[in-house]
Design a protein around this motif. Structure first.
Motif, PDB file in Angstrom:
ATOM      1  N   LYS A 177      35.323  -0.868 -31.260  1.00  0.00           N
ATOM      2  CA  LYS A 177      35.340  -1.171 -29.832  1.00  0.00           C
ATOM      3  C   LYS A 177      34.325  -2.284 -29.590  1.00  0.00           C
ATOM      4  N   VAL A 178      34.616  -3.158 -28.637  1.00  0.00           N
ATOM      5  CA  VAL A 178      33.701  -4.244 -28.291  1.00  0.00           C
ATOM      6  C   VAL A 178      33.239  -4.075 -26.849  1.00  0.00           C
ATOM      7  N   THR A 179      31.937  -4.172 -26.617  1.00  0.00           N
ATOM      8  CA  THR A 179      31.371  -4.047 -25.265  1.00  0.00           C
ATOM      9  C   THR A 179      30.478  -5.244 -24.975  1.00  0.00           C
ATOM     10  N   CYS A 180      30.648  -5.833 -23.800  1.00  0.00           N
ATOM     11  CA  CYS A 180      29.767  -6.903 -23.341  1.00  0.00           C
ATOM     12  C   CYS A 180      28.558  -6.283 -22.651  1.00  0.00           C
ATOM     13  N   LEU A 181      27.359  -6.681 -23.050  1.00  0.00           N
ATOM     14  CA  LEU A 181      26.139  -6.061 -22.554  1.00  0.00           C
ATOM     15  C   LEU A 181      25.605  -6.681 -21.263  1.00  0.00           C
ATOM     16  N   ASN A 182      26.248  -7.709 -20.772  1.00  0.00           N
ATOM     17  CA  ASN A 182      25.750  -8.397 -19.576  1.00  0.00           C
ATOM     18  C   ASN A 182      26.157  -7.700 -18.281  1.00  0.00           C
ATOM     19  N   SER A 183      26.082  -6.374 -18.279  1.00  0.00           N
ATOM     20  CA  SER A 183      26.407  -5.591 -17.074  1.00  0.00           C
ATOM     21  C   SER A 183      25.219  -5.523 -16.121  1.00  0.00           C
ATOM     22  N   ILE A 184      24.037  -5.954 -16.606  1.00  0.00           N
ATOM     23  CA  ILE A 184      22.841  -6.058 -15.778  1.00  0.00           C
ATOM     24  C   ILE A 184      22.215  -7.423 -16.041  1.00  0.00           C
ATOM     25  N   ALA A 185      21.363  -7.864 -15.141  1.00  0.00           N
ATOM     26  CA  ALA A 185      20.618  -9.100 -15.379  1.00  0.00           C
ATOM     27  C   ALA A 185      19.643  -8.859 -16.523  1.00  0.00           C
ATOM     28  N   LEU A 186      19.644  -9.742 -17.511  1.00  0.00           N
ATOM     29  CA  LEU A 186      18.759  -9.631 -18.666  1.00  0.00           C
ATOM     30  C   LEU A 186      17.787 -10.796 -18.640  1.00  0.00           C
ATOM     31  N   ASP A 187      16.570 -10.504 -18.204  1.00  0.00           N
ATOM     32  CA  ASP A 187      15.560 -11.530 -18.013  1.00  0.00           C
ATOM     33  C   ASP A 187      16.110 -12.583 -17.044  1.00  0.00           C
ATOM     34  N   SER A 188      16.198 -13.839 -17.463  1.00  0.00           N
ATOM     35  CA  SER A 188      16.668 -14.892 -16.558  1.00  0.00           C
ATOM     36  C   SER A 188      18.183 -15.072 -16.593  1.00  0.00           C
ATOM     37  N   THR A 189      18.871 -14.286 -17.415  1.00  0.00           N
ATOM     38  CA  THR A 189      20.332 -14.382 -17.521  1.00  0.00           C
ATOM     39  C   THR A 189      20.980 -13.434 -16.518  1.00  0.00           C
ATOM     40  N   ALA A 190      21.757 -13.995 -15.608  1.00  0.00           N
ATOM     41  CA  ALA A 190      22.403 -13.184 -14.571  1.00  0.00           C
ATOM     42  C   ALA A 190      23.479 -12.286 -15.178  1.00  0.00           C
ATOM     43  N   LYS A 191      23.742 -11.166 -14.519  1.00  0.00           N
ATOM     44  CA  LYS A 191      24.799 -10.272 -14.960  1.00  0.00           C
ATOM     45  C   LYS A 191      26.156 -10.955 -14.810  1.00  0.00           C
ATOM     46  N   LEU A 192      27.112 -10.520 -15.612  1.00  0.00           N
ATOM     47  CA  LEU A 192      28.482 -11.006 -15.502  1.00  0.00           C
ATOM     48  C   LEU A 192      29.319  -9.963 -14.765  1.00  0.00           C
ATOM     49  N   ARG A 193      30.234 -10.422 -13.949  1.00  0.00           N
ATOM     50  CA  ARG A 193      31.105  -9.514 -13.196  1.00  0.00           C
ATOM     51  C   ARG A 193      32.014  -8.774 -14.162  1.00  0.00           C
ATOM     52  N   GLN A 194      32.434  -7.590 -13.763  1.00  0.00           N
ATOM     53  CA  GLN A 194      33.228  -6.734 -14.645  1.00  0.00           C
ATOM     54  C   GLN A 194      34.493  -7.423 -15.167  1.00  0.00           C
TER      55      GLN A 194
END
Length: 318
Positions: A87-104
């Motif tokens: 299974k593959v999961t994108c971890l950008n579901s929250i803001a990570l430091d200066s990287t904004a979260k990505l929409r679902q």
């Protein structure tokens, strides 16, 4: 073709979730684990830490490859073979430091694109291996994902408890601060009370023994360990009777509000601690710096652990 586990010079990415009141305690635990301070909620390191150890870690990504763009990741993933259902999961579901979260919708699209080119069988419901993809400061990273299990939550309901004990979350962090890398380390909690720290430490395979002058809490501490299927020695007696030496010790001092211990008694405990260990973590609700220094320790790090208006100081001494 690349196999999922053919990795040299491993690098790991850790993500964190913590409440505002927990920020300082989380950073102190980070410093203990990784040896440097960071205000960020994401850390890259070559150190391999089980994410379930920390009450603040969300997940750990073991990096297999990276790229400056998603196209590079897709190209590398197309030559990648997984011999296990994945299974593959994108971890950008929250803001990570200066990287904004990505929409679902964007995260799901990325997961599909990567999953479709990996040579192997995808399984969203019962995968044998979990892959992760994350973008940090313009760079994409792909690897093996391990999500944190909140083991400390299972320890919240103990057969024996009292209201002044540390929370399981704080106790787990304190155990990690005292013994961040357990191999070959012997520790002691000489005023263990009901065993909140012992339970957390033993559940992480930290070699720690407990001790307390109160026979009732010693009994309760043993019962709590046994309730969770954990083994650990708990001895009745004062710290002054300890004859062994240990690599680390944890002393929770808040009990002094609920007993008749004197300042001299507290000082004696610290002096005995200096005799049996070179590394001490003191948990206290009142300033004790002068006592710690008088006992022969140097304060090397500290934080304040907050819960509403209630504060505890966590002091690292060597």
């Amino acid at each position: 073709m690349k196999h999922a586990f053919e990795v040299e010079n491993k690098e790991f990415i850790y993500t964190y979730v913590r409440q505002v009141d927990e920020h300082d305690l989380c950073r102190l635990e980070m410093r203990a684990f990784f040896g440097f301070d960071s205000p960020s909620n994401v850390i890259k390191s070559r150190l391999e830490i089980d994410p379930s150890r920390s009450p603040f870690m969300k997940e750990r990504l073991e990096v297999l490859f990276s790229g400056s763009g998603l196209d590079e990741i897709i190209e590398q993933a197309s030559a990648f073979v997984s011999h296990k259902r994945f299974k593959v999961t994108c971890l950008n579901s929250i803001a990570l430091d200066s990287t904004a979260k990505l929409r679902q919708p964007e995260r799901r699209s990325i997961e599909r694109e990567i999953g479709e080119v990996i040579q192997g069988e995808a399984d969203l419901f019962e995968p044998e291996v979990h892959f992760g993809i994350v973008m940090l400061e313009g760079v994409w990273y792909f690897g093996i994902l391990q999500e944190s299990e909140p083991i400390w939550r299972f320890h919240m309901q103990k057969p024996h408890m009292y209201s002044t004990a540390l929370s399981t979350r704080v106790a787990r962090a304190v155990a990690n601060i005292a013994v961040p890398h357990p191999e070959g380390i012997r520790a002691i909690d000489p005023c263990c009370g009901i065993g909140t720290v012992l339970v957390e430490a033993r559940s992480m395979c930290i070699d720690i023994v407990g001790r307390d002058i109160n026979p009732l809490v010693c009994h309760g501490s043993r019962k709590n360990l046994a309730h969770f299927g954990l083994e650990g020695e708990v001895v009745k007696g004062p710290i002054s009777e300890v004859t062994d030496t240990y690599d680390a010790a944890i002393i929770d001092m808040p009990y002094n509000l609920f007993t008749h211990i004197t300042a001299e008694g507290q000082q004696d405990i610290l002096k005995d601690a200096r005799r049996i260990t070179s590394r001490l973590i003191v948990v206290t609700i009142e300033p004790m710096d002068h006592m710690i220094l008088e006992a022969g320790f140097t304060i090397v790090d500290r934080c304040v652990a907050k819960k509403g208006t209630f504060e505890r100081q966590i002091v690292v001494c060597e």
